[in-house]
Design a protein around this motif. Structure first.
Motif: not given
Lengths: 299, 95
Positions: B24-25, B48, B50-54, B56-57
């Motif tokens: 997430l840098s 936030d 969009l961090d959640a997307v990372e 999940v991946v």
């Protein structure tokens, strides 16, 4: 007054009933005729509606006089009315439209070669609800990312509650903006449709659209980068009374790399999308239904 | 047996913190600065959607895990502790 209040619903039950009855009696052309009078009323008395469309018109037609711009607004109102009538015409089973799907083979092969789904990035231009019905022939479930307050109208327009339809809704107001559901949908080979023209002030990057700076959401590109799935841009337009074109031929590849580099590349993707909207506005200037000044405060 | 679970969880928490900071840098955050029970989203670490997307991946890529249920996601994404417990419970048969 907030932006949400600017997007108040227009039309009442009586008006809608008149349009529906007219559609059954006079057909599409006859009902379109009513719009010229109704839209004249909105043009004369609904200052908010005029201002929300004028923001686009004055950027699209920079050199035109105020009167000619006002005529442009009137044409947009009429086309928006035609869209609403067409949606009702379609869902009520009165008839269908000839929909030319440009880029279908490309999208189909993309879905075929990839076990994952794709993100469909669209905008409030043309008639995206009618466009969605054209995607049913892909045989994939289409998830629409949309706010609950928009659900009722869209559910009705797309007949979403009908079990036989493969269109579902994901709410961005659910936990973490619905990202878990979005990722699951993409991983299971489904299509997730996201609106790319309004940022609501969050998660947006600046881009140039019609010569002025605007902020557009980048969520679709971030999700695509994480899922490593392509972003397929969907733009539709009404060509004649019974003909639409739905263009899904423009594809933006997912970005890769470390976060800082990825952010820069995503800025480029946002600008690429803005460029596509620019081209759309050049080709179909009166099918732009992004009501509201999306440029406000950015220049 | 109990001790090995505690050790496995401690290692998972450490790995997850390192992965979060790297993937997430997260600027100005060291893995050791993240508390085990710190809330990840909103207040707390301030991640936030969009961090959640990372994340999940990250769970898919590193542990082969997919969160199918939204309510489960809410529970799992709460803190490093809950994330580590979820990974442990769903991968322990493989180790």
């Amino acid at each position: 007054m907030s932006k949400e209040e600017h997007t108040k619903k227009r039309g009442n039950r009586l008006g809608l009933a008149i349009f529906r009855a007219s559609l059954k009696i006079f057909g599409l052309s006859g009902t379109y005729g009513l719009l010229y009078f109704v839209c004249l009323y909105y043009l004369a008395f609904d200052r908010i509606a005029v201002a929300s469309s004028m923001a686009y018109i004055r950027r699209r037609f920079k050199k035109q006089s105020y009167l000619r711009r006002l005529i442009g607004v009137y044409r947009i109102f009429i086309n928006q009315g035609k869209n609403l009538i067409d949606r009702y015409y379609l869902i009520s089973g009165l008839g269908g439209f000839d929909i030319e799907l440009s880029g279908y083979d490309k999208l189909n092969s993309l879905l075929g070669e990839n076990h994952k789904g794709v993100i469909l990035l669209t905008a409030h231009v043309g008639n995206w609800q009618v466009a969605m019905t054209a995607l049913e022939k892909l045989g994939r479930t289409v998830y629409l990312l949309m706010r609950p307050e928009d659900n009722a109208a869209v559910k009705e327009a797309l007949n979403i509650d009908n079990e036989s339809r493969r269109i579902r809704i994901i709410s961005p107001e659910s936990y973490l903006g619905g990202v878990v559901e979005i990722m699951n949908a993409i991983n299971s080979g489904s299509i997730v449709s996201i609106m790319g023209d309004r940022s609501y002030g969050q998660n947006s990057f600046e881009a140039k659209l019609l010569g002025d700076r605007v902020r557009l959401p980048y969520g679709a590109f971030t999700i695509a980068a994480a899922a490593q799935c392509p972003v397929v841009v969907l733009l539709s337009a009404k060509l004649s009374e019974k003909k639409y074109v739905v263009d899904v031929s423009q594809i933006i590849e997912p970005v890769q790399g470390p976060k800082a580099e990825k952010q820069e590349k995503i800025k480029g993707s946002v600008q690429e999308f803005a460029g596509m909207l620019d081209n759309y506005a050049a080709q179909y200037p009166f099918q732009w239904f992004v009501f509201g000044d999306i440029w406000e405060g950015n220049n | 047996m109990q001790e090995s679970k505690a050790e496995a969880l401690a290692k998972l928490r450490k790995d997850l913190k390192e992965m979060l900071v790297k993937d997430l840098s997260l600027e100005d955050v060291n893995p050791e600065d993240i508390k085990d029970d710190e809330i990840l989203f909103g207040e707390g670490l301030g991640l936030d959607s969009l961090d959640a997307v990372e994340i999940v991946v990250l769970l898919q890529r590193n542990f082969g895990l997919e969160i199918k249920d939204m309510n489960k996601g809410k529970e799992v994404f709460y803190s490093i502790d809950t994330l580590a417990n979820y990974v442990y419970e769903n991968t322990k048969s493989e180790t």
